[in-house]
Scaffold this active site. Structure first.
Site, mmCIF file in Angstrom:
data_model
loop_
_atom_site.group_PDB
_atom_site.id
_atom_site.type_symbol
_atom_site.label_atom_id
_atom_site.label_comp_id
_atom_site.label_asym_id
_atom_site.label_seq_id
_atom_site.Cartn_x
_atom_site.Cartn_y
_atom_site.Cartn_z
ATOM 1 C CB SER A 137 -0.784 -3.571 1.296
ATOM 2 O OG SER A 137 -2.041 -3.815 0.761
ATOM 3 C CE1 TYR A 150 1.040 -0.884 -3.090
ATOM 4 C CE2 TYR A 150 -0.602 -2.141 -2.292
ATOM 5 C CZ TYR A 150 0.002 -1.148 -1.945
ATOM 6 O OH TYR A 150 0.108 -0.309 -0.992
#
Lengths: 244, 447
Positions: A137, A150
């Site tokens: 990501s 995250y």
């Protein structure tokens, strides 16, 4: 093309799989929910996949990775490519106060990737061909106060994949790191949308192309490379004060 | 609060009327336990929002966005049966089935609609005189009701709910998946013939001569022409074909152009539309032309311009479609064209077609034997609305009906006169489901 997909019920993985299915690929789908796996399996079969095998597994059960990968090799008679796409987007404001939940997020988004990659690396190094793609990501490019649990897990995936790419390039194996920005999927359903959001179909198409070409690091959509380039350049002294 | 799916509000294709408050809930999996009963207010299924009017809007309520339900389930090529989730688009279906030698049983003028929407609006196309409506080809579907029931509906099972849901404007429950017949075709091309006609009587002659021999027929009408030229236009007819040699590009073309901005409303005025119509009519010099064309520009000329509704500017536009029985057709069409040209309100696109007598399965379905005319009107406030009210009266006087699936303005009295069966239909509505359209056309009798 014989392809293993971990996290096959994710919207991005499914969109990617559709392109491989239309090419007549053979697919081994791994996901938690058997009913959702079946829905994906039927869709890919109708779209032209030569064979689709479903395998229900919670990828947090790391000790079962070895058996799952063996099963994939056996079911398809080998593997040409792997896409690792599972994940969860934690609510940072909640998990940051909770050690167990933070570690659980790390287990799902980082350790399970590292476990799968370690096993697959041995196999692909030996077969001396193929492609391993992981979905990381843009959040992994820098730790932000609003999303660092995250982000740190994805950052670990990006770094691990980078090192693995260097190792496996000598064996002619491609390791592709996919860094999506905001994607309009069930994972982000609760978030407010802005014009930077991309459709899963667009992201899937890009991943398919990147896997066929064996690219290295792919930002999807492309402009995130430049956004993150700028964000990485901001000095920490200033960055820590930004509301990011 | 408006929750945006893609950073955009959910409006109708005609962008009139505009909704201010509307929630959106996305439906991701057909197997999920979907608790509709606990959503505040009423709910309405929504596909791609290509309905012109307010049948796809639910002001102050919730839209159930079905576009994530985009999975195929089964394609039985021996029986020609396709089963897929409700949010699969006709464009996706064509991409799958056309290379395998199949085509949709019938298709509306855009491929950017979902299967659920095609059923709920019981859509029709250029082959209505042969194939009837889309609903004719639906063999079964699964309907989720707000009490949690999941019902398989077919002509044999839950037959009443099957008939109510086809053309039921999304009010009877949420269609989760559907199965329907597709047809084998000679090829993905159309051998197309285009004939210029100088008046409405000539249209009827050509149409009568065509329906036997051509799968697809329709005509464009210049509704600004008056007097001697009243009802002049271009008649198109065609059949599926596979040309030899096969041109290289057989798949759908990429979209050519996205309408980047909303045009100012004044761009489409009497003068520009008159000029366009005249140019278009005279662009074909010979009486007849023959061409073999790919299916895409034949069926979906407007799909080449994404967001073409922006042509109409901020006020939006209205689509008005009616059908009148054969016995009344010439007088009715002439009366309506005369009324429009007298009003000075411009209609940019007018499409004329003779429907066949294949019955529509839906309780509330619009298509029926007769002649249908579909018109686009840029919205110009009261003047436009008043004209359409007058057209309602002409249609009614000639025994015709107006298409509710495209409507944004007809009165409750007109709707109830056109569709006296609406009370029967209302028994099958899910109590949790409603739409801006339905509240508008049933208001009078609820109060």
């Amino acid at each position: 093309m014989k392809l293993l997909i971990a996290g096959a019920t994710s919207a991005i993985a499914h969109e990617t799989a559709r392109y491989f299915a239309a090419d007549g690929a053979e697919l081994f789908l791994v996901g938690r929910d058997p009913e959702k796996l079946a829905a994906i399996q039927h869709d890919l079969q109708v779209r032209g996949a030569k064979r689709v095998v479903s395998y229900a597994l919670d990828l947090n059960e790391l000790e079962r990775h070895e058996a799952m990968i063996s099963e994939a090799y056996e079911a398809l008679g080998g593997l040409d490519a792997v896409l690792i796409a599972h994940g969860t987007l934690p609510d940072q404001a909640r998990v940051q106060h909770n050690r167990a939940e933070t570690l659980q997020e790390f287990q799902t988004n980082a350790l399970s990737y590292i476990s799968l990659l370690t096993i697959l690396a041995e196999r692909f190094e030996q077969q001396r061909r193929g492609c391993i793609a992981v979905i990381s990501s843009v959040a992994g490019d820098r730790g932000r106060g609003s999303n660092y649990v995250y982000g740190a897990a994805k950052g670990a995936v990006s770094l691990f994949a980078s090192g693995l790419r260097a190792r496996l390039s000598k064996a002619g194996v491609a390791v592709v790191t996919i860094k999506p920005g905001f994607v309009d999927t069930p994972m982000t359903a609760h978030l407010k949308k802005n014009p930077l959001y991309a459709s899963p179909a667009r992201v899937g198409r890009r991943i398919y192309v990147a896997m066929l070409k064996g690219e290295d690091v792919v930002y999807v959509p492309w402009f995130w490379r430049y956004i993150m380039g700028i964000i990485r350049l901001i000095p920490e002294r200033l960055f820590k004060r930004l509301p990011l | 609060m408006i929750i945006n799916g893609h950073g955009r509000t959910y409006q109708s294709w005609g962008r009139y009327p505009k909704v201010k408050r509307q929630n959106v809930v996305r439906i991701h999996w057909r197997g999920d336990s979907l608790d509709l009963a606990h959503i505040n207010g009423s709910v309405l299924p929504r596909g791609l929002g290509r309905s012109y009017g307010d049948s796809c809007l639910n002001e102050d309520g919730t839209l159930l966005d079905t576009t994530p339900l985009n999975r195929f389930i089964a394609f039985d090529e021996s029986a020609g049966l396709l089963r897929c989730e409700a949010g699969v688009t006709l464009a996706e279906i064509l991409r799958l089935i056309v290379p395998r030698g199949w085509f949709l049983p019938t298709t509306p003028g855009t491929k950017f609609v979902t299967v659920g929407g095609a059923i709920a609006n019981d859509v029709h196309g250029k082959n209505h005189h042969r194939a009837g409506t889309f609903g004719r080809h639906v063999t079964r579907f699964e309907l989720l009701r707000s009490n949690g029931e999941r019902l398989i509906c077919s002509p044999d099972e839950n037959a009443d709910l099957f008939r109510a849901t086809i053309g039921g404007l999304g009010l009877t429950g949420l269609i989760l998946w559907a199965e329907f017949r597709v047809q084998r075709v000679a090829g993905p091309f159309i051998a197309k013939e285009q004939i210029r006609f100088s008046c409405i009587d000539e249209f009827f002659e050509i149409s009568a001569d065509s329906d036997e021999r051509y799968e697809h027929t329709m005509a464009w009408v210049d509704c600004l022409a008056t007097g001697r030229n009243l009802g002049r236009g271009l008649f198109m007819r065609g059949n599926y074909t596979r040309p030899k040699p096969i041109p290289r590009q057989t798949t759908e073309p990429r979209s050519l152009f996205t309408m980047p901005i909303q045009l100012p409303a004044f761009v489409l005025n009497l003068m520009t539309v008159r000029a366009f119509n005249s140019l278009y009519y005279h662009s074909q010099l010979p009486k007849r032309t023959f061409r073999t064309v790919p299916y895409d520009p034949f069926f979906y000329p407007l799909d080449a311009i994404h967001e073409w509704h922006r042509l109409y500017g901020a006020p939006g536009f209205l689509q008005y479609q009616f059908v009148v029985p054969y016995a009344q057709d010439r007088t009715a069409i002439k009366a309506i064209l005369t009324e429009i040209s007298r009003s000075g309100v411009v209609s940019f696109l007018a499409v004329l077609k003779v429907f066949g007598d294949v019955p529509s399965p839906g309780m509330l379905s619009f298509p029926r034997p007769g002649v249908t005319l579909a018109l686009d009107f840029p919205f110009r406030g009261q003047r436009t609305l008043a004209l359409l009210d007058r057209l309602d009266q002409i249609v009614q006087a000639h025994g015709g009906v107006v298409n509710p699936a495209k409507d944004a303005r007809m009165s409750a009295a007109s709707f109830q006169a056109f569709y006296p069966q609406w009370r029967e239909f209302a028994q099958y509505i899910d109590p949790k489901f409603s739409s801006s359209f339905w509240r508008r056309v049933t208001q009078a009798s609820h109060e």
